[in-house]
Design a protein around this motif. Structure first.
Motif, PDB file in Angstrom:
ATOM      1  N   ALA A   1       0.646  -0.806  -0.072  1.00  0.00           N
ATOM      2  CA  ALA A   1      -0.446   0.118   0.215  1.00  0.00           C
ATOM      3  C   ALA A   1       1.243   1.388   0.498  1.00  0.00           C
ATOM      4  CB  ALA A   1      -0.594   0.154   1.103  1.00  0.00           C
ATOM      5  N   LEU A   2       2.412   1.231   1.041  1.00  0.00           N
ATOM      6  CA  LEU A   2       3.089   2.127   0.657  1.00  0.00           C
ATOM      7  C   LEU A   2       3.746   2.420  -0.838  1.00  0.00           C
ATOM      8  CD1 LEU A   2       3.843   4.830   2.508  1.00  0.00           C
ATOM      9  CD2 LEU A   2       5.456   3.169   2.931  1.00  0.00           C
TER      10      LEU A   2
ATOM     11  N   GLU B   1       0.948   3.977  -2.538  1.00  0.00           N
ATOM     12  CA  GLU B   1       0.590   5.152  -2.866  1.00  0.00           C
ATOM     13  C   GLU B   1       1.426   6.037  -3.455  1.00  0.00           C
ATOM     14  OE1 GLU B   1      -0.667   7.985   1.018  1.00  0.00           O
ATOM     15  OE2 GLU B   1       0.632   6.380   1.424  1.00  0.00           O
TER      16      GLU B   1
ATOM     17  N   LEU C   1       1.094   5.827  -7.004  1.00  0.00           N
ATOM     18  CA  LEU C   1      -0.475   6.428  -7.552  1.00  0.00           C
ATOM     19  C   LEU C   1       0.104   8.432  -7.473  1.00  0.00           C
ATOM     20  CD1 LEU C   1      -3.628   6.806  -7.866  1.00  0.00           C
ATOM     21  CD2 LEU C   1      -4.300   6.686  -5.831  1.00  0.00           C
ATOM     22  N   SER C   2       0.413   8.843  -6.547  1.00  0.00           N
ATOM     23  CA  SER C   2       0.896   9.822  -6.342  1.00  0.00           C
ATOM     24  C   SER C   2       1.809  10.599  -8.112  1.00  0.00           C
ATOM     25  CB  SER C   2       1.992  10.296  -5.147  1.00  0.00           C
ATOM     26  OG  SER C   2       1.023  10.036  -4.249  1.00  0.00           O
TER      27      SER C   2
ATOM     28  N   LYS D   1      -4.639  15.759  -4.215  1.00  0.00           N
ATOM     29  CA  LYS D   1      -5.885  15.822  -3.266  1.00  0.00           C
ATOM     30  C   LYS D   1      -6.960  15.631  -3.518  1.00  0.00           C
ATOM     31  CE  LYS D   1      -2.211  18.712   0.179  1.00  0.00           C
ATOM     32  NZ  LYS D   1      -2.143  19.617   1.497  1.00  0.00           N
TER      33      LYS D   1
ATOM     34  N   ILE E   1      -6.514  12.141  -4.620  1.00  0.00           N
ATOM     35  CA  ILE E   1      -5.780  10.639  -3.724  1.00  0.00           C
ATOM     36  C   ILE E   1      -6.066  11.365  -2.330  1.00  0.00           C
ATOM     37  CG2 ILE E   1      -4.365   9.196  -3.004  1.00  0.00           C
ATOM     38  CD1 ILE E   1      -2.200  10.844  -5.546  1.00  0.00           C
ATOM     39  N   ASN E   2      -7.683  10.423  -1.466  1.00  0.00           N
ATOM     40  CA  ASN E   2      -8.570  10.699  -1.224  1.00  0.00           C
ATOM     41  C   ASN E   2      -8.756   9.734  -0.585  1.00  0.00           C
ATOM     42  OD1 ASN E   2     -11.267  11.058  -1.321  1.00  0.00           O
ATOM     43  ND2 ASN E   2     -10.749  12.744  -3.062  1.00  0.00           N
TER      44      ASN E   2
ATOM     45  N   LEU F   1     -10.287   6.509  -2.548  1.00  0.00           N
ATOM     46  CA  LEU F   1      -9.430   5.289  -2.759  1.00  0.00           C
ATOM     47  C   LEU F   1     -10.702   4.355  -2.745  1.00  0.00           C
ATOM     48  CD1 LEU F   1      -6.173   7.010  -1.395  1.00  0.00           C
ATOM     49  CD2 LEU F   1      -6.574   6.632  -3.412  1.00  0.00           C
TER      50      LEU F   1
ATOM     51  N   LYS G   1     -10.739   3.214   5.211  1.00  0.00           N
ATOM     52  CA  LYS G   1      -9.339   3.695   4.849  1.00  0.00           C
ATOM     53  C   LYS G   1      -8.474   1.697   4.849  1.00  0.00           C
ATOM     54  CE  LYS G   1      -5.039   3.171   8.126  1.00  0.00           C
ATOM     55  NZ  LYS G   1      -4.764   1.284   8.786  1.00  0.00           N
TER      56      LYS G   1
ATOM     57  N   THR H   1      -6.754   0.984   1.343  1.00  0.00           N
ATOM     58  CA  THR H   1      -5.425   0.702   1.368  1.00  0.00           C
ATOM     59  C   THR H   1      -5.188  -1.064   0.414  1.00  0.00           C
ATOM     60  OG1 THR H   1      -4.845   1.316   4.272  1.00  0.00           O
ATOM     61  CG2 THR H   1      -3.667  -0.427   3.572  1.00  0.00           C
TER      62      THR H   1
ATOM     63  N   LEU I   1      -4.867   1.057  -3.028  1.00  0.00           N
ATOM     64  CA  LEU I   1      -3.660   0.999  -3.025  1.00  0.00           C
ATOM     65  C   LEU I   1      -2.217   0.206  -2.947  1.00  0.00           C
ATOM     66  CD1 LEU I   1      -2.874   3.891  -0.224  1.00  0.00           C
ATOM     67  CD2 LEU I   1      -3.159   4.107  -3.011  1.00  0.00           C
TER      68      LEU I   1
END
Length: 157
Positions: free
Chosen positions: A45-46, A49, A52-53, A77, A80-81, A85, A113, A117, A120
Motif C-alpha cells: 500500500a505504501l 500510494e 498513484l501520486s 489531493k 487521492i483521498n 480510494l 481506510k 489500503t 493502494l
C-alpha cells in the motif's frame, strides 16, 4: 460501504478499466492480507500510494501543462483521498478478497481506510508485477473513467 462517489460509479454508463491481473502468487497473498495479520499489505500500500501520486501528477500535468505547484497539489489531493480510494476498491470488488484476523470485524464493516489500503496495495502489486508503464496506463484510464463518470453523474442531477 456506500458513498456518493461509489453510487455514481455503480451507475456509470462507461466501462470500468480492466483491473490488471496479479500473476505472482506471493504478491496476491500479500495484497489481500489485512494489517491485523502478519505479512500484511501495508508495504504494498505504501508503494502503491507513491506510484498513484506519481501517476496522478503526471496525468494532471498532461491534461494541463500550465498548472502551478499549488494547483497541482490541490488537484492531486482531490484525486487521492480516502473516500475516493475506498470507492475505487469497492467498484473493483476488492474487499471480499481481504483476509483478516478472526477477531477483526466482518468485511462488511471495513473502514474507508481498510478498503482504500487494499486498493493502494493493488496498485503496488501491479507495479511490482508489471512495472510502471502498465500501472500508469491503468491509472490514466481510471482517471479518465472517473472524469466521464462524474460528468455523467452531474448531468443526471
Amino acid at each position: 460501504m456506500t458513498s456518493a462517489v461509489y453510487t455514481a460509479y455503480e451507475h456509470s454508463n462507461y466501462p470500468l478499466p480492466e483491473l490488471p491481473r496479479i500473476k505472482t502468487m506471493r504478491l496476491w497473498d500479500e495484497l489481500f492480507t489485512h494489517e491485523s495479520l502478519p505479512n500484511s499489505n501495508a508495504v504494498l500500500a505504501l508503494l502503491g500510494e507513491g506510484i498513484l501520486s506519481a501517476c496522478v501528477a503526471e496525468w494532471l500535468i498532461d491534461a494541463d501543462p500550465g498548472l502551478t505547484h499549488e494547483e497541482l497539489q490541490l488537484r492531486s489531493k482531490e484525486r487521492i483521498n480516502p473516500p475516493l480510494l475506498s470507492a475505487f476498491g469497492d467498484v473493483y470488488a476488492l474487499p471480499p478478497l481481504l483476509q483478516y484476523a478472526k477477531l477483526y470485524p466482518a468485511a462488511k464493516q471495513l473502514s474507508f481506510k481498510d478498503v482504500g489500503t487494499v486498493f493502494l496495495a493493488y496498485i503496488g502489486a501491479v507495479h511490482k508485477d508489471h512495472g510502471y508503464e502498465v500501472t500508469k496506463d491503468w491509472i490514466f484510464a481510471l482517471m479518465d473513467w472517473d472524469n466521464l463518470t462524474m460528468l455523467q453523474s452531474l448531468q443526471r442531477d
